[in-house]
Design a protein around this motif. Structure first.
Motif, PDB file in Angstrom:
ATOM      1  N   ASP A 158      -2.787 -13.914 -27.727  1.00 53.96           N
ATOM      2  CA  ASP A 158      -1.980 -13.681 -28.927  1.00 53.96           C
ATOM      3  C   ASP A 158      -0.607 -14.339 -28.856  1.00 53.96           C
ATOM      4  O   ASP A 158       0.187 -14.203 -29.775  1.00 53.96           O
ATOM      5  N   GLY A 159      -0.313 -15.023 -27.745  1.00 54.20           N
ATOM      6  CA  GLY A 159       0.991 -15.666 -27.591  1.00 54.20           C
ATOM      7  C   GLY A 159       2.055 -14.760 -27.011  1.00 54.20           C
ATOM      8  O   GLY A 159       3.230 -15.130 -26.973  1.00 54.20           O
ATOM      9  N   THR A 160       1.678 -13.581 -26.530  1.00 53.68           N
ATOM     10  CA  THR A 160       2.632 -12.644 -25.933  1.00 53.68           C
ATOM     11  C   THR A 160       2.830 -12.991 -24.463  1.00 53.68           C
ATOM     12  O   THR A 160       1.843 -13.068 -23.712  1.00 53.68           O
ATOM     13  N   PRO A 161       4.081 -13.206 -24.018  1.00 56.35           N
ATOM     14  CA  PRO A 161       4.325 -13.482 -22.604  1.00 56.35           C
ATOM     15  C   PRO A 161       3.921 -12.279 -21.737  1.00 56.35           C
ATOM     16  O   PRO A 161       4.310 -11.143 -22.018  1.00 56.35           O
ATOM     17  N   ILE A 162       3.112 -12.563 -20.688  1.00 59.85           N
ATOM     18  CA  ILE A 162       2.673 -11.485 -19.797  1.00 59.85           C
ATOM     19  C   ILE A 162       3.025 -11.761 -18.339  1.00 59.85           C
ATOM     20  O   ILE A 162       2.744 -10.937 -17.470  1.00 59.85           O
ATOM     21  N   GLY A 163       3.656 -12.878 -18.070  1.00 60.93           N
ATOM     22  CA  GLY A 163       4.099 -13.192 -16.721  1.00 60.93           C
ATOM     23  C   GLY A 163       4.869 -14.489 -16.715  1.00 60.93           C
ATOM     24  O   GLY A 163       4.834 -15.246 -17.693  1.00 60.93           O
ATOM     25  N   PHE A 164       5.598 -14.714 -15.616  1.00 65.08           N
ATOM     26  CA  PHE A 164       6.318 -15.980 -15.492  1.00 65.08           C
ATOM     27  C   PHE A 164       6.579 -16.294 -14.033  1.00 65.08           C
ATOM     28  O   PHE A 164       6.526 -15.422 -13.166  1.00 65.08           O
ATOM     29  N   SER A 165       6.830 -17.559 -13.795  1.00 63.16           N
ATOM     30  CA  SER A 165       7.255 -18.017 -12.476  1.00 63.16           C
ATOM     31  C   SER A 165       8.454 -18.932 -12.656  1.00 63.16           C
ATOM     32  O   SER A 165       8.657 -19.501 -13.733  1.00 63.16           O
ATOM     33  N   LEU A 210      10.166 -20.526  -4.511  1.00 60.61           N
ATOM     34  CA  LEU A 210       9.590 -19.701  -5.571  1.00 60.61           C
ATOM     35  C   LEU A 210      10.632 -18.637  -5.858  1.00 60.61           C
ATOM     36  O   LEU A 210      10.758 -17.651  -5.146  1.00 60.61           O
ATOM     37  N   ASP A 211      11.439 -18.873  -6.876  1.00 59.37           N
ATOM     38  CA  ASP A 211      12.578 -17.999  -7.169  1.00 59.37           C
ATOM     39  C   ASP A 211      12.134 -16.697  -7.822  1.00 59.37           C
ATOM     40  O   ASP A 211      12.745 -15.656  -7.603  1.00 59.37           O
ATOM     41  N   ASP A 212      11.089 -16.752  -8.626  1.00 54.42           N
ATOM     42  CA  ASP A 212      10.563 -15.552  -9.296  1.00 54.42           C
ATOM     43  C   ASP A 212       9.096 -15.734  -9.591  1.00 54.42           C
ATOM     44  O   ASP A 212       8.648 -16.845  -9.891  1.00 54.42           O
ATOM     45  N   LEU A 213       8.358 -14.631  -9.560  1.00 56.67           N
ATOM     46  CA  LEU A 213       6.990 -14.573 -10.058  1.00 56.67           C
ATOM     47  C   LEU A 213       6.744 -13.114 -10.409  1.00 56.67           C
ATOM     48  O   LEU A 213       6.744 -12.242  -9.536  1.00 56.67           O
ATOM     49  N   ALA A 223      -2.152 -14.718  -9.561  1.00 59.01           N
ATOM     50  CA  ALA A 223      -2.762 -15.841  -8.839  1.00 59.01           C
ATOM     51  C   ALA A 223      -2.714 -17.111  -9.679  1.00 59.01           C
ATOM     52  O   ALA A 223      -2.482 -18.206  -9.145  1.00 59.01           O
ATOM     53  N   ILE A 224      -2.931 -16.979 -10.971  1.00 56.83           N
ATOM     54  CA  ILE A 224      -2.850 -18.145 -11.864  1.00 56.83           C
ATOM     55  C   ILE A 224      -1.444 -18.729 -11.828  1.00 56.83           C
ATOM     56  O   ILE A 224      -1.257 -19.947 -11.684  1.00 56.83           O
ATOM     57  N   LEU A 225      -0.433 -17.878 -11.948  1.00 58.97           N
ATOM     58  CA  LEU A 225       0.951 -18.343 -11.916  1.00 58.97           C
ATOM     59  C   LEU A 225       1.311 -18.933 -10.555  1.00 58.97           C
ATOM     60  O   LEU A 225       1.994 -19.953 -10.471  1.00 58.97           O
TER      61      LEU A 225
END
Length: 156
Positions: free
Chosen positions: A58-65, A75-78, A91-93
């Motif tokens: 749906d285009g809703t952000p559910i994670g970030f790196s 890797l500053d953030d995940l 794992a995808i990120l």
């Protein structure tokens, strides 16, 4: 799902994702408030890092790196929203971050890991290589994964 580049306009949602993910663990409200004050701190956060946002269908952000590139990538953030922790989104990120760091020529990636996430990172092939004290006064494991730099593309 899709992964896209982060923009400065994403900063508020990135902070919400990180704080919600941290809140998934047994941290109290005082610690979470201190964490919220330092995570994704300013408008330059996205411009100084390679930020990738994973969105659901749906285009809703559910994670970030977020990666800081160099000979040793950081890797500053995940972070992944709590309802998707354990679903494979992390794992995808992580795989995306590893690929991007290797493509930029990094030979390894290192980071200070959320203590509750050490097992996740070990399953991805990383190892604990040290410990540091965070800006919030907690002992944090330092993790590392060795990267195979991407082969240069040969011109036809």
């Amino acid at each position: 799902m899709r992964i896209r580049a982060g923009t400065p306009a994403d900063r508020p949602v990135l902070r919400r994702i990180a704080v919600a993910a941290k809140g998934h663990w047994s941290y109290g409200p005082e610690f979470l408030a201190r964490f919220a004050a330092v995570i994704v701190p300013d408008d330059d956060y996205v411009t100084r890092r390679d930020v990738r946002v994973l969105e659901d269908d749906d285009g809703t952000p559910i994670g970030f790196s977020a990666i800081l590139h160099g000979g040793v990538a950081v890797l500053d953030d995940l972070w992944v929203v709590p309802e998707h922790i354990g679903s494979g989104i992390g794992a995808i990120l992580f795989d995306d971050a590893v690929s991007r760091a290797a493509a930029r020529g990094a030979t390894r990636m290192e980071w200070e890991a959320e203590p509750y996430a050490v097992g996740f990172y070990e399953r991805q092939g990383a190892t604990v290589v040290g410990r540091v004290t965070s800006e919030l006064g907690r002992e944090m494991p330092v993790m590392r994964i060795l990267l195979v730099p991407a082969s240069p593309v040969e011109a036809p």
